[in-house]
Write an enzyme that holds these catalytic residues in place. Structure first.
Site, PDB file in Angstrom:
ATOM      1  CG  ASP A 219      -2.172   0.920   1.197  1.00  0.00           C
ATOM      2  OD1 ASP A 219      -2.482   1.290  -0.045  1.00  0.00           O
ATOM      3  OD2 ASP A 219      -2.764   1.264   1.981  1.00  0.00           O
TER       4      ASP A 219
ATOM      5  CG  HIS B 168      -0.596   1.947  -9.199  1.00  0.00           C
ATOM      6  ND1 HIS B 168      -0.588   1.442  -8.173  1.00  0.00           N
ATOM      7  CD2 HIS B 168      -1.444   2.803  -9.850  1.00  0.00           C
ATOM      8  CE1 HIS B 168      -1.746   1.884  -7.419  1.00  0.00           C
ATOM      9  NE2 HIS B 168      -2.368   2.774  -8.447  1.00  0.00           N
TER      10      HIS B 168
ATOM     11  CG  LEU C  16      10.551 -16.491  -3.139  1.00  0.00           C
ATOM     12  CD1 LEU C  16      11.364 -15.605  -2.418  1.00  0.00           C
ATOM     13  CD2 LEU C  16       9.747 -15.658  -4.217  1.00  0.00           C
TER      14      LEU C  16
END
Ligand code: IPE
Ligand code: MG
Length: 227
Positions: A2, A19, A113
């Site tokens: 956020d 973004h 991962l």
């Protein structure tokens, strides 16, 4: 993840640039986590509620995902990152659905991962869809237990998170991993997501290392902790 919009606003830029910077931050954090031996990283990229944003921001985000997928897929393949998308795929465009299938397929045998990208995801949606699929599979009421439901959840491929980090200063969970975060250590930071880098990650890991996890038991030493 956020704080992208505020990061851009501070720089007098349109939100979209926040973004974009957020995607760059994510790419850096994926590498940093893999380097530190973290096996699972799960990020909240787009919530079931984010559709309520203005149409141009929503389409900007969708476009950004396509660009990021094209730009970074080979890097993920080479770095041993397995990508899994968690969320409702019905509502997204055919192009996006195809991009996701492609990246999942291309990275499916990677083990270094596991990156789960929660997209069009909500914790409540996940519980409902898990129940529906369990019922559709013919599970009887007595067969529905915590372990069975966990398997039907969008996060069924990953262990429950040890550490749950929210950037951007809000102190709430906002419908992320409601089921899976039951015993996660929560960490809230004012750092805006595009500014979250290796130093912030290390600070979060140090804070986590200082927490005492009891899982509802008393602290009786290491033996009290589940495997
Ligand atoms: C989070 O950043 C990114 C997404 C939800 C896609 P925000 O867009 O919520 O940024 P702020 O909260 O407005 O700063
Ligand atoms: Mg926000």
């Amino acid at each position: 993840m956020d704080g992208n919009g505020r990061w851009a606003k501070k720089r007098f830029l349109p939100r979209f640039f926040g973004h974009k910077a957020g995607v760059d931050a994510l790419i850096r954090i994926i590498d940093a986590c893999a380097d530190r031996g973290i096996r699972y990283l799960t990020v909240f990229a787009f919530s079931s509620e984010n559709w309520k944003r203005p149409a141009d921001e929503v389409s900007g985000l969708m476009g950004l995902v396509l660009v990021a997928q094209a730009k970074y897929m080979q890097k993920m393949v080479g770095n041993g990152v397995r990508v899994v998308i968690a969320g409702d795929r019905e509502a997204v465009s055919d192009r996006l659905r195809k991009a996701w299938n492609d990246v999942e397929e291309a990275t499916k045998s990677n083990h270094r991962l596991t990156l789960t990208v929660a997209f069009n995801y909500g914790g409540r949606w996940d519980m409902v869809q898990a129940c529906r699929r369990a019922v559709a599979d013919g599970l009887k009421p007595e067969q529905i237990d915590e372990e069975a439901l966990s398997r039907y959840m969008a996060m069924g491929h990953a262990p429950d998170p040890d550490l749950f980090i929210r950037t951007g200063g809000e102190v709430r969970i906002s419908n992320f991993l409601l089921w899976q975060a039951a015993y996660s250590e929560l960490l809230f930071t004012d750092c805006l997501w595009p500014d979250f880098g290796e130093a912030e990650l290390d600070a979060a890991l140090a804070a986590y290392a200082g927490r005492e996890r009891r899982f509802g038991a008393l602290n009786m030493g290491a033996a009290a902790h589940p495997a």
